[in-house]
Every structure is written in C-alpha cells, then in structure tokens.
Scaffold this active site. Structure first.
Site, PDB file in Angstrom:
ATOM      1  N   CYS A  86       1.299  -0.563   0.059  1.00  0.00           N
ATOM      2  CA  CYS A  86      -0.035   0.487  -0.122  1.00  0.00           C
ATOM      3  C   CYS A  86       0.767   1.267  -0.177  1.00  0.00           C
ATOM      4  O   CYS A  86       0.338   2.345  -0.441  1.00  0.00           O
ATOM      5  CB  CYS A  86      -0.825  -0.035   1.193  1.00  0.00           C
ATOM      6  SG  CYS A  86      -1.805  -1.420   1.038  1.00  0.00           S
ATOM      7  N   HIS A 335      -9.009   4.000  -2.324  1.00  0.00           N
ATOM      8  CA  HIS A 335      -7.815   3.419  -1.189  1.00  0.00           C
ATOM      9  C   HIS A 335      -7.406   2.050  -2.706  1.00  0.00           C
ATOM     10  O   HIS A 335      -7.475   0.941  -2.621  1.00  0.00           O
ATOM     11  CB  HIS A 335      -7.370   2.880  -0.146  1.00  0.00           C
ATOM     12  CG  HIS A 335      -6.545   1.426  -0.137  1.00  0.00           C
ATOM     13  ND1 HIS A 335      -5.096   2.312  -0.643  1.00  0.00           N
ATOM     14  CD2 HIS A 335      -5.758   0.931   0.745  1.00  0.00           C
ATOM     15  CE1 HIS A 335      -3.874   1.699  -0.414  1.00  0.00           C
ATOM     16  NE2 HIS A 335      -4.834   0.781   0.700  1.00  0.00           N
TER      17      HIS A 335
END
Lengths: 388, 473
Positions: A86, A335
């Site tokens: 991420c 996201h």
C-alpha cells in the site's frame, strides 16, 4: 543537493470503473497532471518514470510500468515499477524525488495505479492477503482488517480508549470526503452509522475499513531550474523519509503503533529541518480507523496514547488547527493501493496551491504525506511546502 | 509384558442432542444415545488422537522420547492413502525411530491397535480416534459421534492385560464403506446384523478363561446404547458393568475408539477388572481383559459440552459441502511448509546465539540484536497470554479459511505471548478456537492445541492453535 518540486499533479476519481483498464486510468491521471501545469510539457522532457502498483489480480505482474507509460504516450524514458504494497505510490514519489535531487532527472513522473474491483471477493482477499505476512500471520486466518483489529485491541486495552473514537475518525473523514468530487464514498455518515455497521473484525466495523478501489494518481517532480519555468507556485519537497520493519505485526517492537512510520517521519522531519508542530495539514494512511490514530502518534502530533484527544477536540477536523485527511482519506476518498500514495500528493498539491475547493484548508503552507505499506512493513513520509 | 501405565481421552466440545435429531427427521433411530459428540470444523481423527495422547502423556509425566511404538486405530483416516503417523509423531514430539502401525478398515481397529502395542512388549502409545459418518436419516448416521482414547503401555504400568482372544465369522454386508465414500452403511437387515454382532463378540469373549460375569466393567463396542446391553445379558454380564464401560449414551458411536474410550473411562473411574471387546462389520471381534494392580493415572478432556442446533452440527460436519473459493489461496508450498514443521507442530522457538532473545519462528536475523548467528531450540510452555486479538466475522475469512468459516463460523486470530525460561517472552500469531460466548480478550490465558490449519492440494495441514484456558481452582 538539488531541490525537488512538484510542478503538477492529477488523478482520476477513485471508485469502481468496470469500463476502464488500468492503462487507461493511468493515462487519464498522467494527462490531468500535465494539464495542471500552466506551461505545456512535451513527453520527451520526462527523464524518469516510477510507477507504484501491487497488481491486484495478477493482471500484469511483470512490466506493469512500461505498460502504463507507453499507453500514456510518455515515450521511452526509463520506467521502473515500485512495489511496497500500500506504500507503493509513496515509494514511487520518493524515487522520483531522489532522481531529481540526485541530478539524474530534471523531470520525473511519480505515478500509481490499481484496479481492484473487477475481481471476486475471494480473488481480492487472496491478493491482499499475500501482501501481509503470509506464512505465519495469514495462516491464523487473519486478513488486513484482522491484523489492524488486533493492533486496535492492544491499543484500546493499553490506553483504556473507548472504541467509539474509531467511529469519530470515520465521521470526520466522510465529512471531508463529501466535499471531494474525486472521492469514492463522498457522503457524510453519522456516529451511529459507523457504530452499528456490520462487524468485519472486532472491534472494526465495516465503516472503520476503507473500501477497495480503482484509480490512478500522478505527480510530476521537477528540478528547481525547470520548476521555476513551468509555474510560479511549485510545491517544494522539503523532506523525504522512509522506514522498514517486520512484515508481521507480531514480530515488531510494539503492537500499538507503526514503528516504520515513526522512523519515516523522524527522517522526513530531519530532512526538512522541521518539527511535528510545524505541520499545517496532513494526508495520512487511514486504511482502518485505528491507523489514523496511530498516524497522529507516529507523526508526533501528540504523545503516545493521546490520539483520541485530537479527534475529540476537533484538532484534526477540516476547521481545526491541524486538519488531517481533508481529501476524505483512504476511508472516503478510496484506496486503489498503488495510487494511494501519489493520490495523497495530489491532494496536498491542491491544498498548497489553493486549489482544493470546498475542502481548502486555511493558510496551509506545509503538508505531510504518510503512506504505509501492509500493516507497517514499509512506510514513506513526505514534507511538502509552499514556495521556494 | 508391558502394562497399562496411563490413559487419556478426548471428546470434542460440541454435542447434538437426540431431541434435535428427532425434530429434524421426525424419528430417532439411535436408541440409547442421549447426545452425540460433534467434531469442530478443524478437527479430525488425527487432531483428536493428538489431544487424547497429550492427556495420557501429561498424566503419565513421561517424556514423549521414551515411546518406542505408536499404534493408531481409526476408520476415518483423513487421507485414504498417505501416512499420517509421521505427522502425529511430529506433533507429539515422538522420536523419529519410533515403530508405527495404522489399524483401519473396521471399528475393531481400536482394540487391534491396543493388542498390537501390547504384543510388541515395549513402551507403546496406542491411540484410537474416530468420527464416523453415515446417512443423516439412518441409524448409523444419527448415532455417529466423535472422540479419541489413548493408552500408554510400559513395563512399569499398573494394569496388566491378562488375556486376549479373537473371533471371526464371515458376515458380509454388516457395517461397511465402499471405496471413495465418506458415509458408512449397513443394510438394515436387523436380525442378521444383530446376530453378527452377538456371535462374533460372544465368540471372542467366550475364548477368554475369565468368566465375563466377574468383570467390573465391560467396555464393549457400542454402535448404539442397545446392543451392548443385549449381548451382555446373554453373556451374564451385569447391566452395572456395562454402564461402567460403555459411554455411548453421552458420546454417540465412537467407531474404532468406542471400546478403548470405554476402557479409559472405566480406569479413570477407578474400576479394576475391565473387559474390552471390539467388533467390526464383516465380521470380527477382539477381546482382552485388564486386571488392575495399581491405580492407573488417567485424564479425559471433555471441554464443554456445548449443545448445537441440528443445522449448526451439520455445518460443522461439512454436510453442506465445501466452500467454492475462486482464485485459490495464499500458497505456502509443501517444501516450505515442511521446513517449518517444528514450529507448526510444536511451536519450537529459538534463542539467538548472540543475545539470547527468543525468536519465533527462529529464522533470519534476530529482531532483537540483528545477529545472524542462528538459534538454539527453545521449548515454549503450552500456556500463553493473549496480547492482541480479533474475531474474524462471517464472510471475512481469507480464501483458504473460507471452508473452516463455512463450517464453524467466527474464529479469533490473535497474537499470544509465551514466556520461555528466564522470563524471556516471545509473541506468536495463532488462531484461537472460540466457541459460544467464550470469545477472548487481551490478557486472557490460552492453551495450545493441534488442529487442522487448512487443506490445500488435498493435503490436510496440521498446526498449533489455541483454546481458551479452562478455569482453574
């Protein structure tokens, strides 16, 4: 050392776009970034391209960088894929900044892209899961929500914090996201919505978890000489810091924070010559509500165990002394893994150039970007400043 | 000859009551059974055998390294082919030179395993574990229970086996399972089946010198709660002796574990003279007599019991089929899985050769001092304390755990701190098997156990999980 500046930044909306390919999304973000620069920039001016992507679903494990760069018409500039789960986007930005600072590039592309919503839940969980600690943590049946929930259990217990503060983080970020046209979940919610949502991994409800998203975001990083010729108000990358830690939570020094993020923040602040109190606005990695509380503490916005106070006293609200996640954060904005870090740069660029519309933070001169990979195996922090 | 030195038993936590079965099917065919034990979603004959063995070894206060033979009897090995003994040896920490034998294919296998260990005349661990299945609307399916028994045979044991006998008589079509099937059948030719049971069991028992009427307990093969009493009556065994050795009413049909579990239960109750007799369709019977001289240490783990609804019990047994998971799961290759078996099976940690900090898994650079000098093995205690935990809610499991969640519902994933010698603690990620209202919280004590972690490529993979520690005092 040469200074590096962000001279343009752009993104696609974050959301679910079954009609668009990952190459198409990246192209759109790149075009938006180029068009945010007042002066025209030809693709042959670009010296380096860094692309952050995890490659959820395995669509292009190898050579995903060249695939998107050529599709966007960038040309034959050296292109490198950057993978730090991420934190891939933040790591791509860091690579671009270092290329400019080191003199290898006068203009570098920091991009990120991910498509996550065109696969089944099973496939997505498989891909996300293998970005965590696979052989031990994952084989207890843990997901990322599960691992953050474990850390939340330890945090709430250690500091005797009420679980409801997690919902207050969610409400704040949704309020901000409702003002962001690019947000995936651009609507407000109530404390009750967050508290009564289905439980995912105790104590985290569905509203304490960010969505999975498609999207791309690109920042263009230039040397001082070039930046001045492209725009009057380039945003200086004042500080860069990154940190690394064990991939599994159980193997770290603490369960109640992200040590790699604290390390990255220390390094970025030192690089920028600032302290935490000098920060006006922050975009932080709130993949789960507990992660935003960790961010406050790892970034030094408060003492350990005091993060709830910042939420309760509205310090981090859009109208507060130090707004956090004016974009809506991962929670509301979305996201798309590889694009999240560069998406934070897009938001900070807009904030520092006065282009953030309804969510513009008053007198924002210095922003911090906080991007975490996995549950904290990697972290990248950037300090951005207005002016020269 | 070796004698019985210690015994252990294990029953899964869950029960399905006769009333729930009767309500589901409008009739009840498992006469004399009040409730059947139901294995959890991650339990099978191997994990139950392990659990019973741990009870016996603990109460014997004996090092697993002293065991020379391992005999296991079951009709439900988790693999039709593929040796499961090495995995049991590994989870229990038995020496690599141990002789192993698997007895299967008949519910008589449990007593055969006991006899096999006895005749070898060296320290032997005998395990009988079973979780038979039958058509849910059949006598066999409604009677099916689950459980395991362990008998440690050693020269210094307190209870000698004084005589043994066997009897076979061809009775085709009595209790059988065709290849590739999971459900055991019987034809339902009642008189024929009862005759087979009575004639073979009586045949074996009659071959003993001991008069059956003189035993204190008769641990007879118990496919239900009816047949053992009928054959005992014909042999002159008092109902009280059957009651002392047959626990089917509370457990259901334990298959190959049935008579051995009866022996364990009787010895745990302090009974001296126990007749043990196993029967299997086909048909054959094996009988032996135990005559206790000194009390035998015994421990039977019976967590719960917790009663399930019929649906929940069927879910746990996997009656609704496996989860259909797209894309596969996190793939840990079998070679890399095997490299970590001391950690997976026995939670073996390591002390850094440079700074002595305890690491789990003991591999790579020490997270304490950064040294790469390697680790010396460290044995962790079976008890630890939860330092972080979450409950993974329905539908939220990673793909490779989807099947477990489909069967067993929520589970807890936790980080547990174990304290090694010298107060050095190490944190280990483990799944915690929670049940009913027994969810766990930070600070709770847990005990390790061995369960099936998951199955990949058709291979069940076993490893350490934790269960909430039973309240003490």
């Amino acid at each position: 050392m040469r200074e590096a500046y962000i001279v343009g930044a752009g993104q696609t909306p974050f959301g679910s776009f079954p009609d668009r390919s990952y190459r198409d999304l990246f192209s759109a973000a790149y075009t938006a970034a180029v068009e945010s620069i007042p002066e025209p920039v030809a693709p042959d001016r670009i010296d380096e391209v860094f692309v952050g992507t995890l490659g959820v679903g395995g669509r292009q494990i190898g050579l995903a960088g060249p695939a998107v760069a050529t599709h966007a018409g960038i040309g034959d500039a050296p292109t490198t894929r950057v993978e730090n789960a991420c934190a891939s986007g933040g790591s791509a930005l860091r690579s671009a900044v270092e290329a400019v600072r080191g003199g290898r590039a006068d203009l570098a592309v920091a991009g990120g892209v991910e498509v996550m919503t065109d696969v089944s839940d099973d496939v997505r969980r498989w891909w996300l899961g293998v970005s965590g600690e696979t052989e031990w943590e994952r084989l207890t049946g843990a997901t990322f929500a599960g691992v953050y929930a474990q850390m939340a259990s330890a945090y709430l217990d250690t500091y005797d914090v009420d679980r409801e503060v997690l919902s207050a983080v969610t409400v704040k970020n949704h309020d901000n996201g409702a003002k962001n046209p690019a947000a995936q979940l651009g609507f407000s919610c109530t404390l009750e919505d967050a508290e009564t949502a289905p439980m995912v991994a105790d104590p985290l409800t569905l509203y304490h978890c960010c969505p999975t998203s498609d999207g791309a975001a690109v920042a263009l990083v230039a040397s001082e000489d070039l930046a001045g010729s492209l725009r009057d108000d380039p945003v200086r990358v004042a500080g860069v810091g990154a940190g690394t830690d064990s991939v599994g939570v159980y193997d770290r020094a603490t369960l109640t924070g992200i040590p790699a993020a604290a390390t990255a923040a220390d390094r970025a602040y030192e690089d920028a010559g600032i302290e935490a109190r000098d920060v006006d606005v922050a975009e932080v990695h709130d993949c789960f509500a507990i992660a935003e509380l960790f961010a406050y503490e790892d970034l030094g916005f408060c003492e350990r165990g005091e993060a709830a106070t910042l939420i309760e006293e509205d310090v981090t609200a859009l109208s507060g002394d130090r707004p956090v996640n004016p974009s809506g954060g991962l929670k509301a904005k979305g996201h798309p893994i590889g694009a999240t870090g560069t998406g934070q740069a897009v938001e900070a660029f807009k904030q520092l150039t006065g282009d953030a519309g309804d969510r513009q933070v008053h007198a924002a001169d210095r922003a911090v970007l906080h991007n975490v990979g996995g549950s904290g195996g990697a972290a990248v922090v950037h300090v951005l400043e207005c002016g020269p | 000859m070796t004698r019985i030195a210690a015994v252990g038993g294990y029953l899964p936590r869950f029960r399905l009551g006769a009333d729930a079965i009767a309500e589901a099917w409008d009739r009840y065919q498992a006469s004399g059974i009040d409730a059947v034990a139901v294995p959890d979603a991650d339990e099978d004959a191997v994990t139950m055998a392990h659990a019973a063995a741990r009870q016996a070894l603990a109460v014997a206060d004996r090092d697993a390294g002293s065991v020379a033979r391992l005999h296991v009897g079951t009709t439900t090995p988790p693999l039709a082919e593929g040796d499961l003994m090495p995995r049991l040896c590994s989870t229990l920490g038995l020496p690599e030179g141990v002789m192993t034998a698997t007895h299967t294919g008949s519910t008589r296998a449990g007593v055969e395993a006991l006899l096999g260990g006895y005749h070898a005349d060296e320290t032997a661990l005998v395990l009988a574990a079973d979780c038979p299945r039958g058509d849910p609307d059949s006598r066999l399916g409604q009677a099916a229970g689950a459980g395991a028994a362990a008998v440690l045979l050693a020269p210094e044991g307190g209870a000698p086996i004084v005589e043994t006998a066997s009897h076979v008589e061809a009775y085709p079509g009595t209790r059988y399972r065709p290849p590739g099937e999971t459900e055991t059948r019987e034809l339902g030719v009642r008189t024929y089946e009862r005759d087979a049971y009575r004639e073979t069991l009586s045949g074996a028992i009659d071959r003993l010198d001991t008069a059956p009427g003189t035993v204190d307990a008769a641990a007879l093969q118990a496919p239900d709660g009816d047949r053992p009493y009928r054959v005992a009556d014909a042999l002159g065994i008092a109902p009280a002796a059957v009651e002392a050795g047959v626990r089917v009413a509370a457990t259901g049909d334990l298959g190959a574990a049935s008579p051995v579990f009866g022996l364990v239960a009787a010895l745990a109750d302090g009974v001296d003279r126990v007749l043990v007799a196993g029967y299997g369709g086909g048909a054959g019977a094996t009988a032996l007599l135990v005559d206790t001289e000194d009390p035998v240490p015994a421990a039977v783990a019976t967590p719960g019991p917790e009663h399930l609804s019929y649906t929940a019990a069927m879910r746990r047994r996997g009656a609704f089929g496996d989860a259909d998971v797209a894309g596969g799961g996190a793939h840990v290759s079998l070679p890399s899985w095997r490299r970590t078996l001391p950690q997976r099976h026995r939670l073996e940690a390591g002390a850094c050769r440079s700074c002595s900090a305890v690491a789990f898994p003991p591999a790579g650079a020490c997270q304490g001092c950064g040294a790469t000098e390697g680790y010396d093995p460290v044995t962790l205690p079976t008890g630890g304390e939860v330092v972080a935990t979450t409950t993974i809610h329905p539908g939220g499991a990673p793909p490779e755990f989807a099947d477990q969640q489909r069967r067993g519902g929520v589970y807890d994933s936790a980080i547990v701190a174990f304290e090694a010698d010298g107060g050095r603690t190490v944190r280990v990620p483990v799944q915690v098997v929670v049940t009913g209202d027994r969810s766990i919280a930070v600070g709770d004590p847990v005990e390790t156990t061995v369960r099936r972690i998951y199955t990949q490529e058709g291979v069940p993979r076993y490893g350490v999980k934790a269960v909430p520690a039973e309240p003490t005092g």
